[in-house]
Each structure stands twice: as structure tokens, then as C-alpha cells.
Write a protein that holds these residues in place. Structure first.
Motif, PDB file in Angstrom:
ATOM      1  N   GLY A 127      18.820 -13.692 -72.102  1.00 51.56           N
ATOM      2  CA  GLY A 127      18.128 -14.485 -73.100  1.00 51.56           C
ATOM      3  C   GLY A 127      18.527 -15.946 -73.062  1.00 51.56           C
ATOM      4  N   LEU A 131      16.896 -17.490 -69.946  1.00 54.83           N
ATOM      5  CA  LEU A 131      15.465 -17.712 -70.152  1.00 54.83           C
ATOM      6  C   LEU A 131      15.231 -18.939 -71.027  1.00 54.83           C
ATOM      7  N   ALA A 144      17.987 -12.986 -78.335  1.00 52.16           N
ATOM      8  CA  ALA A 144      18.057 -11.707 -77.617  1.00 52.16           C
ATOM      9  C   ALA A 144      18.948 -10.719 -78.351  1.00 52.16           C
ATOM     10  N   CYS A 166      13.340 -10.671 -70.031  1.00 51.47           N
ATOM     11  CA  CYS A 166      13.788 -12.071 -69.924  1.00 51.47           C
ATOM     12  C   CYS A 166      13.913 -12.496 -68.467  1.00 51.47           C
ATOM     13  N   SER A 175      11.757 -15.383 -66.681  1.00 50.93           N
ATOM     14  CA  SER A 175      12.409 -16.499 -65.982  1.00 50.93           C
ATOM     15  C   SER A 175      11.873 -16.635 -64.568  1.00 50.93           C
TER      16      SER A 175
END
Length: 678
Positions: free
Chosen positions: A112, A115, A143, A172, A176
Motif C-alpha cells: 500500500g 502504491l 492498506a 496494490c 503499481s
């Protein structure tokens, strides 16, 4: 007092502990811990020393001073500080959640944070005036809040927390990768940095991490008694005067801050926070005071040693490997070896709800599903979008569009069908409603096999790519079953083993991608499930593979009917158990390998389709297989259509789009008190 509290707690926070009756003596524990630390420190210092000597042999004295003072020494300090911070965060998470598998990587916190940084740099390169640490903390906190919010009703049951964290982490990571795919070379370098690079140019990261680590350690030291009381259940700790909710929130925030700081400075370093506290537990340490000292020390030394290994590899190969990926490569087997020692995990989806009622006329429902698939196919072929909105292609437009849309649609639907069929096989064979190629890491292993083929022979044909992907899937699944043995057929351990296998495959992919070049771009497109590279030859291969695997499984329907009854019943009914499992796993591995060419490693179709078919009343093996395949085709046809329409003028990779749909469904399946039984 602490020992007594932990003995009476009987929680999964320390599943290997039966009590405090005869622990090793304090002196013996201290000697054991000191010996291990000395060995780790000695090996790490030796490898770093060799690296310094190799880099400075041909350098002038001023250059030597610059390299040592502003690169090599800061790198060693950052390795120690980052490892210690992640281990302290892991220790706090494991203690607060009473979960030996809690860690910033297994709970999706690190993914998280990464990302958030990638998204911020993609859409606001100046980070909107915020610091990188603040952005990373926001992503990590989001997250963690999502994972814990989803599992709160289950009182943060360990396996549910880890599986939910795995799902959040997968989504995530896929998001990304998609942002990197659209961001070009600049974000590609950020993606590789996110693999965990400890290379330093100044003392800034070392100072930042050192200050945060010291403050967090002091705060944790002030909370030793609450940490000891948290070994009890919430009622017991509250009865002793502990404000459980406030203490848990404070400690979780502290762990998230530590993990986010590490990601902001050096990228994602996986599983150090998992390995160090568990290694301390294996040494015999029990009290929070001991863990507060041992876990950060061990974590720092483990990362220092790993970074030394990375530098040794770099000197011989010039690959510039990210340390985080190598750490995951080393820690994945550790998690697999840790599984047999976990005796306190409860099985997933163990409840009392009844199995769904079998359909009286399943083929009527199957006909409706097939009709829905046909509608989705027609919509996928004729619907498009421009700046004004939706566009319906006419006859002249179709003549131009069909050569592009039809192969891609056929390939992704065939991939969905193969994943659905493989998920049906795995769920019935293991009697585990959460088994699927994606969740068990088999799809990731297939993608690693494909990436290895692309790296070794970029000009290899489809046959070689399919063979490599299928071989990777087969080896991954065989390793998972071999390591966990009989326990692999238990839902909780199968899922946790899948986390380890997926981590290994993901780390291997990151290592391969560090070479850069066209091969890295090809691999990145594959792992996000981009369908733009599909050509008629690949489409024909995918359709042929789907038809062959489904036909073979239909002929083996009796095996699929008998296997859910258990090994003893299957043998009593005359089933050749070993041969049946080998044949079914081989077919599932081959189908997964071919599907990886079209939809990537993460789509969750292999879990959703069999679940939905079972819920719709397809109970028998043939009906379950047919329903799963129909739903899998429909899900991928819908994902392909929406991936073109929703994000116009861009097209999101269809595998990624399917994973964004599938992750919420899988989270819901995990968090139900009871799941469908095979």
C-alpha cells in the motif's frame, strides 16, 4: 507475571509454546542469541568488507574516502536500521494481532505504501507538496485499515488477516505495475527501486530511519506491560485494566509508521519483519522485553547479511539486484519451513452452513449462462468508445476491428476458462473452497517460468513459452504440496504456503526485470495481463489448450466426484489415488501455464468462477466444471470489454481489471463464517 499471562493466554501468538514450565535458562538463551548474532554479523561484515576492497582497489585516496563515507557506510547503516525497523514493526503486529505471520509484507502494508508513492509520482510528481514519508504513511495506513476493517468481525483471526492482507497486497502490486506500464521509463525505474534498493549517496536516509527507529523503540519500551497483557484475549486484558482498543490502535499506528518510513526510503523489503521475530521465538525467547531487544537486532543483521550477498552477486554479474527481492527469495523458503510449526491456526471457512442445493436441471441454467456469455462476446466485438461516449461499430467498422478484437477476446476467454477449470480441480481435489491457481501462487510460478524463457531466449516461439510457463506452474504446485505434505490439504496451510510461493515467484520476476531492456517491458506486460500483445497464433493456442484441458477433465469427472470424499473413501471406492492426483495436477498446471500467457498471474477468475458455479447449484463434477468454465469465460469477456471502456483513451490490462473485480469477492469469501464446501 509475563510468563504466567502468556501461558494462560493460549493464543496463536506463540503456537509452539505449551507453557512456561521448563524454558531454557536465561544464560543459555543469551548464549544462543549471542552466537547467532555473532555469526550473522561476522558473515555480513566479511561480505561488506570484500565489497569495499573490490571497489577501492583501483581508486585514488580522495575517491576512496568519498565512496566509503558517502556510499558504503551509509548503505550498511541503512541496512541495519531498515531491518531493525521492519522487525520491530513485525514484532508489534504479531503481538497485537496474536498472529505469528503478521508482517508489513503479509498484511499488504508495504504494498500500500509503495502504491501510494507510485500513484503520487504518476499524477503529481511534486507529491502535492507532501513529503515522501507522508505519502507512504497514508498508503500504508489505508492498506492496514482496509485489512483490519475487513477482519474485525472475525476478531482478527490469523489466517483471515493474512489472506486479506495478501489480497490487498496483490491488488496494490498489480495497480503499481499498471501505473508503471503507462508511465514509461521513469516509472519503470521506480518499479525496480520499489523492489528494495539499499544503494545510498548520502547519510540522509540513514539519519531519517535511525531517528524514527530510536523513537519507536522507546515508545514500545514504555508499553512493555500492555504488550504482555495483549497475549491474553481482549476480555482478559480488559479485565486487568488495559484499554485494549486504544493500545492496539497506538501500536498498530507505530508499526505502520515504521513500515511506511522504510518503504519511503528504500522501497519494499519483504519478510524481514516476519523472519526475525519468528527466529527469536525459535531460539526460545518469550517475553516482550526479550523480543524488543532480539527482533530488531536479528532483523538488522539479517538484512545486512542479505545486502552483503547482493553486493557479492553484483560484483560477479553486474546485475544491480534489488536487496528486497533477494530478501523475499531467501524468506519464502523460511515461511514454507515455518508452516509445520504453526499449530494454532484455525481452518478457513469452517462453519455450519449447508452446501448449496443441487439444481434439478443444471443444463437449463448452463444454457442461460452460455447465452449471457454470447451477449458479452457480441458487446465486446461491436461496442467501443470515443470522446463523445459509447460507439456501436457498423459493418464497415467491424471489418477493420474484428482482426484486432476477435483474437484478443478469444484468448482472454480461453484463459479464463482454463483458470476456472484449474480452480475447479484444485477446490474439489483439496476440499478447500479457497484453493485456486492465483491464491496458491501457481499462476505466479507459471509467470516466473515464462519470464525465465523470455530472458533466456527472447526469440523463443510459443511452444517454448507455453512449456516454460507450464513447467513453472507444475514445479510450484508440486513444491507446495511436497513441503506442506498432508497439511497442504488443510485450507489455512495451503493458503499460507501459497503466500510463500507467490512471494518467491514475485521476487524472481523482480530479479529478472532488473536487467532492463525490451525483455523487462515484455515481462511487465505479461504480469499485468495486458492483452494488446495477443495475435491470432496465440489466440488459437489458447483456445486449443482450453478445449483440450476441459475435455480431459470432463473424461475424468468420476475422479473429481470421488476426491472430495477424502483419501480413505477414494481408495475404498477403487480410485487410483496417487495416479489420479498426479494426472489432475498435471492438467491443472498445463492449463495454468497457458493461461498465464493471456491473462497474467493475478485475476482471481480461478477462484470466483468455481465459487459462483457452486453457489448456483452445480454440485456434480461435470456440472461444476461446465458452470465454472462458462462463468470464467463470461468474467473475462466482461473484464475485456470494461477495461477498454472505463479508462478510455487508455486500456487497462485485462488481467489487472479482473483482479480488481475478483479481490473484493475473494475477501468476502474469506470473511464469511462458512464457505461453500466441495
Amino acid at each position: 507475571m509475563t510468563c504466567d499471562l502468556e501461558s494462560r493466554a493460549g493464543t496463536v501468538a506463540d503456537p509452539s509454546r505449551a507453557g512456561c514450565a521448563a524454558p531454557p535458562g536465561d544464560r543459555a538463551l543469551a548464549l544462543r542469541f549471542a552466537r547467532l548474532c555473532a555469526r550473522l554479523a561476522g558473515l555480513g561484515a566479511l561480505l561488506h568488507g570484500l565489497g569495499i576492497r573490490a571497489m577501492l582497489d583501483d581508486a585514488s585516496q580522495p575517491l576512496r574516502d568519498i565512496v566509503v563515507l558517502h556510499s558504503l557506510l551509509p548503505r550498511a547503516i541503512v541496512a541495519l536500521a531498515a531491518g531493525a525497523a521492519l522487525s520491530l514493526a513485525g514484532m508489534l503486529l504479531q503481538r497485537v494481532l496474536r498472529n505469528p505471520l503478521a508482517d508489513a509484507s503479509t498484511l499488504g502494508v508495504a504494498a500500500g505504501a509503495h502504491l501510494a508513492i507510485v500513484a503520487a509520482l504518476a499524477f503529481a510528481p511534486d507529491l502535492g507538496g507532501l513529503s515522501r514519508e507522508a505519502v507512504a504513511f497514508a498508503g500504508a495506513l489505508a492498506a492496514a485499515a482496509l485489512v483490519l476493517g475487513l477482519t474485525a468481525r472475525q476478531a482478527f483471526e490469523p489466517t483471515s488477516v493474512v489472506v486479506a492482507g495478501m489480497l490487498v497486497g496483490l491488488v496494490c502490486a498489480s495497480a503499481s505495475a499498471a501505473l508503471v506500464l503507462y508511465g514509461g521509463q521513469y516509472l519503470t525505474s521506480l518499479f525496480l527501486w520499489g523492489g528494495g534498493s539499499l544503494a545510498q549517496q548520502d547519510w540522509g536516509p540513514a539519519e531519517s530511519l535511525g531517528i524514527r527507529l530510536a523513537l519507536a523503540w522507546l515508545l514500545a519500551a514504555l508499553l512493555l506491560r500492555p504488550l504482555a497483557l495483549l497475549a491474553l484475549d481482549d476480555a482478559g486484558a480488559g479485565g486487568l485494566g488495559l484499554p485494549v482498543a486504544r493500545i492496539r490502535t497506538a501500536l498498530l499506528l507505530l508499526a505502520v509508521v515504521l513500515a511506511g518510513s522504510v518503504v519511503a526510503q528504500v522501497g519494499v523489503i519483504g519478510f524481514v519483519g516476519l523472519a526475525a521475530p519468528n527466529l527469536a521465538r525459535m531460539l526460545g525467547l518469550r517475553t516482550p522485553r526479550a523480543f524488543l531487544v532480539a527482533a530488531p537486532v536479528l532483523g538488522g543483521l539479517i538484512l545486512l547479511l542479505t545486502d552483503g550477498i547482493v553486493q557479492a552477486i553484483d560484483r560477479g554479474s553486474r546485475l544491480a539486484l534489488p536487496t528486497g527481492a533477494v530478501t523475499a527469495l531467501l524468506a519464502g523458503p523460511f515461511l514454507l519451513l515455518l508452516l509445520p510449526r504453526l499449530s494454532g491456526l484455525r481452518p478457513i471457512a469452517s462453519g455450519t452452513t449447508h452446501a448449496p442445493r443441487s439444481l434439478a436441471k443444471p443444463w437449463r441454467s448452463l444454457t442461460l449462462f452460455a447465452g449471457a456469455v454470447v451477449v458479452l462476446v457480441l458487446a465486446g466485438l461491436v461496442l467501443g468508445r470515443d470522446r463523445a461516449g459509447l460507439v456501436l461499430a457498423g459493418p464497415s467498422d467491424l471489418a477493420l476491428l474484428l482482426p484486432w478484437r476477435l483474437p484478443r477476446l478469444a484468448a482472454v476467454m480461453a484463459g479464463g476458462a482454463m483458470l476456472a477449470a484449474s480452480g475447479c480441480v484444485l477446490q474439489r481435489m483439496t476440499a478447500n473452497p479457497l484453493a485456486s491457481p492465483e491464491v496458491l501462487g501457481v499462476s505466479g510460478a507459471a509467470s516466473f517460468g515464462l519470464a525465465t524463457c523470455i530472458l533466456a531466449a527472447p526469440a523463443a516461439g510459443l511452444a517454448a513459452q507455453v512449456g516454460s510457463a507450464a513447467l513453472g506452474a507444475g514445479i510450484g504446485l508440486a513444491a507446495l504440496l511436497a513441503v506442506a505434505r498432508r497439511a497442504a490439504l488443510q485450507g489455512s496451510r495451503m493458503l499460507l504456503g501459497g503466500i510463500a510461493l507467490g512471494a518467491l515467484a514475485g521476487a524472481g520476476l523482480t530479479v529478472i526485470m532488473t536487467r532492463g531492456g525490451l525483455e523487462a517491458a515484455m515481462i511487465l506486460a505479461w504480469i499485468t495481463g495486458a492483452s494488446t500483445q495477443v495475435d491470432p497464433a496465440l489466440a488459437r493456442l489458447a483456445v486449443a489448450g482450453a478445449l483440450a484441458s476441459i475435455a480431459a477433465l470432463a473424461l475424468l469427472a468420476r475422479w473429481l466426484d470421488v476426491l472430495p470424499l477424502g483419501d480413505s473413501a477414494a481408495i475404498a471406492l477403487g480410485l487410483p489415488l496417487g495416479r489420479a492426483k498426479l494426472v489432475l495436477l498435471t492438467i491443472a498446471a498445463l492449463a495454468t501455464g497457458v493461461s498465464a500467457l493471456t491473462v497474467g498471474p493475478v485475476s482471481f477468475v480461478g477462484l470466483m468462477a468455481p465459487h459462483l458455479a457452486r453457489s448456483a447449484g452445480f454440485v456434480g463434477a461435470r456440472g461444476h466444471l461446465a458452470g465454472s468454465v462458462a462463468i470464467g469465460c463470461g468474467l473475462m469477456a466482461g473484464a475485456d470489454l470494461l477495461s477498454r471502456l472505463v479508462f478510455y483513451p487508455y486500456q487497462m490490462p485485462v488481467g489487472l481489471f479482473a483482479s480488481l473485480i475478483g479481490a473484493p469477492y475473494l475477501i468476502g469469501a474469506v470473511l464469511r463464517k462458512a464457505g461453500p464446501r466441495c
